[in-house]
Design a protein around this motif. Structure first.
Motif, short mmCIF file in Angstrom:
data_model
loop_
_atom_site.label_atom_id
_atom_site.label_comp_id
_atom_site.label_asym_id
_atom_site.label_seq_id
_atom_site.Cartn_x
_atom_site.Cartn_y
_atom_site.Cartn_z
N ILE A 65 -5.99 -2.80 -4.74
CA ILE A 65 -4.89 -2.49 -5.64
C ILE A 65 -3.76 -3.47 -5.38
CG2 ILE A 65 -3.27 -0.72 -6.42
CD1 ILE A 65 -6.26 -0.07 -6.92
N LEU A 69 -0.88 1.83 -11.40
CA LEU A 69 -1.79 2.27 -10.34
C LEU A 69 -1.04 2.67 -9.07
CD1 LEU A 69 -4.78 -0.25 -10.67
CD2 LEU A 69 -4.32 1.87 -11.92
N GLU A 70 0.22 2.98 -9.22
CA GLU A 70 1.05 3.38 -8.07
C GLU A 70 0.45 4.58 -7.36
OE1 GLU A 70 5.40 5.06 -8.17
OE2 GLU A 70 5.47 2.89 -8.51
N MET A 78 -2.30 4.63 -5.63
CA MET A 78 -3.73 4.49 -5.41
C MET A 78 -3.99 3.53 -4.25
SD MET A 78 -5.54 4.58 -9.16
CE MET A 78 -7.10 4.97 -8.33
N SER A 79 -5.09 3.74 -3.55
CA SER A 79 -5.45 2.92 -2.40
C SER A 79 -6.67 2.06 -2.72
CB SER A 79 -5.75 3.80 -1.18
OG SER A 79 -4.64 4.61 -0.84
N ASP A 80 -6.85 1.00 -1.94
CA ASP A 80 -8.05 0.17 -2.05
C ASP A 80 -9.29 1.05 -1.86
OD1 ASP A 80 -6.15 -1.81 -2.16
OD2 ASP A 80 -6.66 -2.70 -0.21
N GLU A 125 -11.92 7.51 -8.14
CA GLU A 125 -10.94 6.43 -8.25
C GLU A 125 -11.02 5.74 -9.61
OE1 GLU A 125 -12.45 6.44 -3.90
OE2 GLU A 125 -13.30 6.65 -5.92
N GLU A 163 -9.78 7.97 -12.46
CA GLU A 163 -8.32 8.01 -12.48
C GLU A 163 -7.74 6.73 -13.05
OE1 GLU A 163 -4.37 9.41 -11.84
OE2 GLU A 163 -6.33 10.32 -12.25
N ILE A 164 -8.33 5.59 -12.72
CA ILE A 164 -7.87 4.32 -13.28
C ILE A 164 -7.99 4.34 -14.79
CG2 ILE A 164 -8.48 1.87 -13.52
CD1 ILE A 164 -9.05 1.84 -10.51
N ARG A 184 -5.43 6.79 -16.45
CA ARG A 184 -4.08 6.21 -16.51
C ARG A 184 -4.01 5.09 -17.55
NH1 ARG A 184 -1.61 5.67 -10.37
NH2 ARG A 184 -2.34 7.68 -9.55
#
Length: 240
Positions: free
Chosen positions: A123, A131-132, A134-136, A204, A207-208, A211
């Motif tokens: 990210i 994408l605030e 969110m983690s790699d 993940e 969610e991407i 959004r």
């Protein structure tokens, strides 16, 4: 009033277009969208209808499309309709159509190692908050190598090379995985993740996409409200 979305799926069956279209429909209906799903490119024939939508989601791989259909989509996005998609369903849709590639922001050229490559999605901190929080995360799938429009805003990347090949003779590069772009008044969103439906179903990635869909679709309502205000004030002026 619910927002309206059109999903058009088809092309190469290896990308599981029908299954992924179903997952996208679930995401959108969970956000109170009215969703039309089609497996025909003729759904792009009515340009005026496209302009009434909030979001267009193409999921069609390695096909050919009428130039008039691309023009209809482009005009709809220019007017404020969002365009969003994933993997080969959007940026490997119509390899011979440069107008499509210009609008979407990139085009697939390779996936070294084919399916089953393990790689990281990183990210990227940028001016976009999309994408605030969110983690790699790690993916085992195709790792897309794309030719990318320098105008896009990159929200996530992956490091090449992971698999050895002729491209390995170059220095390491961070290839865009998720990006946004503007096209007229409209918003364009793309993620290269999604070779199969199970990748889209990863929390993940779901969610991407959720959004991205919401971000791309919200511009149309803003444009419509702005036009309505202009008409309202113009009308007041005419009555005086």
């Amino acid at each position: 009033m619910s927002k309206k979305a059109l999903i058009v799926w088809g092309g190469w069956d290896g990308h599981e277009p029908e299954q992924i279209a179903g997952l996208f429909q679930e995401i959108l209906e969970g956000e109170n969208f009215e969703v039309e799903v089609s497996n025909s490119l003729d759904s792009y024939a009515d340009g005026e209808k496209l302009k009434t939508l909030d979001l267009i989601i193409p999921h069609w791989t390695m096909g050919k499309i009428e130039n008039s259909y691309v023009c209809n989509i482009s005009e709809a996005v220019i007017s404020g309709v969002g365009l969003a998609g994933c993997h080969g369903g959007m940026c490997d849709s119509f390899r011979n159509d440069v107008d499509w590639q210009f609008m979407t922001g990139g085009n697939w050229v390779a996936h070294p190692g084919n399916d089953g490559v393990e790689y990281m999605v990183n990210i990227k901190h940028s001016s976009s908050p999309l994408l605030e929080g969110m983690s790699d995360f790690k993916v085992v799938s195709e790792q897309y190598y794309l030719h990318v429009d320098p105008a896009v805003e990159v929200l996530a990347t992956t490091r090449f090379p992971v698999v050895e090949g002729p491209h390995s003779a170059n220095k390491a590069v961070d290839m865009p995985v998720v990006w946004t772009k503007r096209w007229g008044e409209g918003r364009v969103f793309y993620s290269s993740l999604g070779h199969h439906a199970d990748i889209i179903a990863m929390p993940e990635v779901t969610e991407i996409m959720r959004r991205g869909f919401l971000w791309a679709a919200e511009r149309k309502r803003f444009v419509d409200e702005s036009i309505a205000k202009v008409k309202f004030y113009s009308g007041m002026g005419d009555s005086q």
